[in-house]
Design a protein around this motif. Structure first.
Motif, PDB file in Angstrom:
ATOM      1  N   LEU A  58       5.367  -2.140  -5.470  1.00 36.24           N
ATOM      2  CA  LEU A  58       4.992  -1.274  -4.346  1.00 36.24           C
ATOM      3  C   LEU A  58       3.748  -0.484  -4.766  1.00 36.24           C
ATOM      4  N   GLY A  59       2.712  -0.565  -3.954  1.00 38.26           N
ATOM      5  CA  GLY A  59       1.463   0.107  -4.318  1.00 38.26           C
ATOM      6  C   GLY A  59       0.539  -0.748  -5.161  1.00 38.26           C
ATOM      7  N   SER A  60       0.872  -2.015  -5.385  1.00 43.42           N
ATOM      8  CA  SER A  60       0.005  -2.838  -6.242  1.00 43.42           C
ATOM      9  C   SER A  60      -1.146  -3.473  -5.466  1.00 43.42           C
ATOM     10  N   ALA A  90       0.809  -1.220   0.000  1.00 42.95           N
ATOM     11  CA  ALA A  90       0.000   0.000   0.000  1.00 42.95           C
ATOM     12  C   ALA A  90       0.841   1.268   0.000  1.00 42.95           C
ATOM     13  N   ARG A  91       2.177   1.152  -0.195  1.00 44.55           N
ATOM     14  CA  ARG A  91       3.021   2.359  -0.235  1.00 44.55           C
ATOM     15  C   ARG A  91       2.819   3.226   1.000  1.00 44.55           C
ATOM     16  N   GLY A  94      -1.313   3.815  -6.193  1.00 43.88           N
ATOM     17  CA  GLY A  94      -0.867   2.728  -7.046  1.00 43.88           C
ATOM     18  C   GLY A  94       0.630   2.709  -7.257  1.00 43.88           C
ATOM     19  N   LEU A 142      -7.830  -1.339  -6.888  1.00 38.93           N
ATOM     20  CA  LEU A 142      -6.773  -0.616  -7.595  1.00 38.93           C
ATOM     21  C   LEU A 142      -7.006  -0.434  -9.085  1.00 38.93           C
ATOM     22  N   TYR A 192      -8.603   7.558  -9.106  1.00 43.12           N
ATOM     23  CA  TYR A 192      -7.267   7.126  -9.526  1.00 43.12           C
ATOM     24  C   TYR A 192      -7.226   7.002 -11.051  1.00 43.12           C
ATOM     25  N   ALA A 223       0.598   7.413  -2.748  1.00 42.71           N
ATOM     26  CA  ALA A 223       0.264   5.997  -2.573  1.00 42.71           C
ATOM     27  C   ALA A 223      -0.767   5.569  -3.609  1.00 42.71           C
ATOM     28  N   THR A 242      -2.947  14.412  -5.684  1.00 43.99           N
ATOM     29  CA  THR A 242      -3.061  12.971  -5.900  1.00 43.99           C
ATOM     30  C   THR A 242      -4.175  12.448  -5.004  1.00 43.99           C
ATOM     31  N   ILE A 243      -4.886  11.431  -5.472  1.00 42.82           N
ATOM     32  CA  ILE A 243      -6.074  10.962  -4.759  1.00 42.82           C
ATOM     33  C   ILE A 243      -5.720  10.336  -3.416  1.00 42.82           C
ATOM     34  N   THR A 244      -4.462   9.971  -3.230  1.00 43.06           N
ATOM     35  CA  THR A 244      -4.056   9.457  -1.915  1.00 43.06           C
ATOM     36  C   THR A 244      -2.556   9.568  -1.747  1.00 43.06           C
ATOM     37  N   HIS A 245      -2.145  10.071  -0.610  1.00 44.67           N
ATOM     38  CA  HIS A 245      -0.709  10.149  -0.323  1.00 44.67           C
ATOM     39  C   HIS A 245      -0.190   8.911   0.386  1.00 44.67           C
ATOM     40  N   HIS A 246      -1.024   8.296   1.261  1.00 49.70           N
ATOM     41  CA  HIS A 246      -0.530   7.100   1.936  1.00 49.70           C
ATOM     42  C   HIS A 246      -1.602   6.089   2.339  1.00 49.70           C
ATOM     43  N   HIS A 247      -2.873   6.372   2.126  1.00 53.52           N
ATOM     44  CA  HIS A 247      -3.881   5.369   2.463  1.00 53.52           C
ATOM     45  C   HIS A 247      -4.029   4.309   1.378  1.00 53.52           C
ATOM     46  N   GLY A 248      -3.743   4.675   0.141  1.00 51.40           N
ATOM     47  CA  GLY A 248      -3.887   3.729  -0.954  1.00 51.40           C
ATOM     48  C   GLY A 248      -5.157   3.955  -1.763  1.00 51.40           C
ATOM     49  N   VAL A 249      -5.345   3.134  -2.778  1.00 48.81           N
ATOM     50  CA  VAL A 249      -6.451   3.291  -3.729  1.00 48.81           C
ATOM     51  C   VAL A 249      -7.618   2.398  -3.341  1.00 48.81           C
TER      52      VAL A 249
END
Lengths: 543, 543
Positions: free
Chosen positions: A253-255, A205-206, B245, A536, A506, B243, A491-498
């Motif tokens: 990473l982030g997948s 989740a980066r 993706g 994702l 996204y 984050a 960006t739609i998320t900095h650290h929570h993820g998609v």
């Protein structure tokens, strides 16, 4: 982990009566209609897996490591977003996995994926279960299993010369820190989910931790990865950096489990710092404070922790709920109170320094010069230490807010510094308009908690009454905030993820060709489409 | 750029006679059989493009921007590896493009790619033309064009708040630095190819500059990218980090023209430093010196430039060819000479510090403490300044070596610190065995020039006699070195790139599934397979 909320139930702390009163008076919060359903009374649909499938899985991972009892399934249902909690508290278990499977090795993961691909059983990798973006609730699936990686929890090796460590994905962050500390090292990754999140989840989740200014994001820390997919394995990372083609580590990473299951992570480690010191600073406004943080991010010295609350978050003193409503206490500045005795104006910044005592002293002195020049007023160690003490408490606070009938949720974004002011305003306005329009005017708080030379994150906390239908009410507000983020260039998320929650935005962020590239990668490693379906990867047009 | 060698012909410097003597006595170098063919006498095959194709291209980019004269085609033939130079000096032009096309905008690039995809004309993006890995010599193509991006050479914008700049891909590095310097900024990217290389090339090939310890690699500097592909455009990068993706920027960086044409790059910029200071240090051995560099990379202070030559490179004093063969001069340590007056033992390290005068002084002092503790002996500013003065000269030196009949080439790799010693030995042994076995015993020199907390690069320079067939002779040695790199756990390239030369070893490095993922991405963005065919992307098994 509390099935219906956060963390260790013994640490739950009811809100003090003055806070409940404030919520009632300010936001119109009323007690919730019904308390959470008891775990033992939750109903879960019959598993959609055939006995032969369960036996096949058991043949791979062992009899005791395939679980289809109701409690195991409930405990792997969705993640920890507020909508997730509201649903499970209401007894809504429609997203429960049909079984929970606990593999013990990379080869077992590979075998499970091959079996599931052949039988079109979806697979949701499950680490700490802390997703707040719908990353554990697959869409459009028939049967699915939660692939719980908790048995893969070893510190495999430490390379003290290269300062790297190989960790298994199911290792929880506190255990990882404890094992590394025995060798004198730290990972330095402390996100708010620290106490429950797993190494594999950080990578998938980066994740970005509270000390990202000093230690970097988790994706900065990873130098190697092993991944199991239905089509075979990836083993990536022969050097810290390379010009050998695209950095495929950064594709994994982030997948979020959509491209494969991360089965080991090689991370950079650092010696445990001798000294850690925290301190608070006050700025007259969020803009002034942001400019000061930018100054440190660009020219240094850069503390390990660097964060700034806006006026609302500073006033509420989110770090210490016991002091909410009592001006002059908590993490708030205790100077500059207004003449009428109301809460003090301004914004609280928290800085944390790590290193040798000498380097900490030098960094503090350098930062102090820069912050004073930027209009900051030092508040001493108190507010910093209070923040440090309460740094992992916010999710507990949310449970208490839900208990008294309030709605509380967070969302976050990031942008280049030039875009930060307009992004801040756009998201605030969108949330206020949507929630006030629905009859539940919110309190919106925000902080910057991750800084880079070229930009920063914004983390918003929303508190309101739950209204008639809190899920619908939040869905509308969240969509408005997401639209505002994309339109303002964030960006739609900095650290929570998609996850599933951010997927449509996204898709706008990366454009149709970016989405097509993701689908091409997924189709190659997961042709049966069993890996975390709906998470994702944006669907093809018309799908 | 000299069509048959490097750089500005006016700066060519013949080797001093003592060096020629040394090459003859030590390595058996004999004058080459024939001088380079004159440019005017080079023959190029008739272009394989139909008049209608040329007219179609001219309709997009303008009549004067489609060139099929022999000189234009020769000047876009291959890159600047030693085999490339040997071939072109011998008049071998079989890899010449059929035409050179100079687009002026992103939209023109898009239109050219669409036209070429429809007509199955291959496209090789061309920046500075400095590839040393066969990145400009497509394989298995009929007609192909060199897409020279020199007209897209603008500094589009500078964001002084975010400290970012938008650059076009055809901008050459010196022009980029000059344009940024007018605004008080620098990119800080100074690879050895600096004087000729382009911004787009830096991004496409994951370049790493001599000041990477302080400024990072080029892929660290990039925060945004625009890419044109036959299937549309990608516009990536809404925040420094996200984050949302996988980091798709990191899929484009290093894609070497195989996934698309980079049409703009947004980079992090920094204020021009007030002070730059260089200095030299001596270590008793390469191992001791490497341990000292590791200490700085891991614990700081980290200079902007940090490099270490092994014993052979130190002895030869590669930085200053005019002093080769004269012990006690050049960049070599001028202390510790052996009793018989021979060259001094040990290894030279060069450090470069940048910042304010105060920060440079503090860093130098901190580094000096660490290096002394690691057994280093300070040599003062002299060796550092000599290195700085000659930092872009090595490619000129190679031309002079080829002129006197020597063979000279470089190759590079990187690994985690623990693997560096065995990697160093493995590559040295492989090169020595292959070349000595072919009757041309080499001089092998090596330096570390890029360091990270978890590892470092190794850069080898090989000088030998050319032997009977220098292309075949090098092919065998290079293959042996590549095998040694992969077997010792290194990456096949730290900053030169993959091109066609490293493709087979790159396939081993990323494994069959990694290669399949690359093919899936390429097939999606370039279904006709026109983009730099044969470069980077390993073919499918059986292809």
């Amino acid at each position: 982990m509390l099935w219906s909320g956060w963390g260790d139930p013994a640490r739950a702390a009811p809100l003090p009566e003055p806070v409940v009163g404030l919520l009632r008076d300010m936001l119109g919060v009323r007690p919730a209609a019904a308390p959470p359903v008891a775990l033992a009374r939750l109903k879960v649909a019959a598993p959609r897996l055939a006995g032969a499938d369960l036996a096949g899985l058991a043949g791979i991972v062992g009899e005791g490591n395939v679980r289809s009892d109701a409690e195991s399934r409930v405990r792997h249902t969705r993640g920890k977003s507020t909508p997730d909690l509201l649903r499970i508290r209401a007894g809504e278990t429609s997203d429960a996995p049909d079984a929970v499977v606990l593999p013990g090795s990379h080869d077992e993961v590979l075998a499970v994926l091959r079996l599931c691909a052949g039988k079109r059983i979806a697979v949701v990798p499950f680490g700490g279960g802390t997703s707040v973006v719908g990353g554990l609730a697959p869409q459009g699936v028939d049967a699915f299993i939660a692939l719980d990686l908790r048995r893969m929890d070893r510190l495999v090796s430490v390379d003290e010369v290269s300062r790297t460590a190989v960790l298994e994905p199911g290792l929880r962050a506190p255990a990882a820190e404890a094992l590394l500390a025995e060798r004198g090292f730290t990972l330095g990754h402390f996100p708010q989910s620290f106490e429950w999140a797993s190494i594999g989840g950080f990578a998938a989740a980066r994740s970005s931790g509270q000390a990202s200014a000093g230690y970097g994001r988790f994706d900065d820390m990873v130098v190697g990865l092993t991944v199991a997919t239905p089509e075979g394995s990836l083993d990536l990372g022969r050097a810290p950096k390379s010009a050998a083609g695209p950095d495929l580590r950064q594709l994994v990473l982030g997948s979020e489990g959509a491209f494969g299951v991360i089965t080991s992570v090689t991370v950079r480690i650092r010696p445990v710092p001798e000294a850690r010191e925290y301190e608070g600073w006050r700025f007259a406004s969020f803009d002034r404070g942001a400019a000061a943080l930018r100054r440190l991010a660009q020219d240094g010295p850069r503390p390990a922790v660097l964060r700034l609350s806006d006026e609302a978050e500073t006033m509420v003193g989110l770090a210490d709920p016991s002091a909410i409503g009592r001006p002059g206490e908590s993490g708030r500045p205790d100077s500059g109170g207004s003449a009428d005795g109301g809460p003090p104006a301004g914004c609280l910044a928290v800085l944390g320094f790590e290193g040798t005592p000498e380097s900490v002293a030098a960094q503090r002195a350098g930062a102090a010069d820069a912050l004073r020049a930027a209009g900051g007023e030092p508040l001493g160690a108190g507010p910093g230490e209070k923040w440090e003490h309460g740094r992992f408490n916010a999710p507990y606070l949310r449970d208490s807010l839900l208990d008294v009938g309030a709605f509380a949720e967070t969302l976050e974004t990031a942008a280049f510094w030039s875009d930060v002011p307009k992004l801040y305003e756009a998201v605030r306005c969108a949330l206020i308009a949507a929630l006030a329009g629905a009859g539940t005017p919110p309190l919106i708080m925000c902080h910057i908690s991750h800084v880079y030379p070229s930009g920063a994150s914004l983390y918003f906390t929303v508190v309101s009454a739950q209204g008639e239908d809190p899920l619908e009410h939040w869905d509308r507000a969240k969509r408005a905030a997401n639209d505002a983020i994309v339109e303002a260039g964030g960006t739609i998320t900095h650290h929570h993820g998609v996850g599933t929650d951010h997927r449509d935005w996204y898709a706008r962020e990366i454009g149709p060709l970016g989405a097509a590239v993701l689908r091409a990668v997924k189709d190659r490693v997961d042709p049966a489409g069993i890996l975390n379906p709906g998470v994702l990867v944006p669907p093809a047009p018309g799908e």
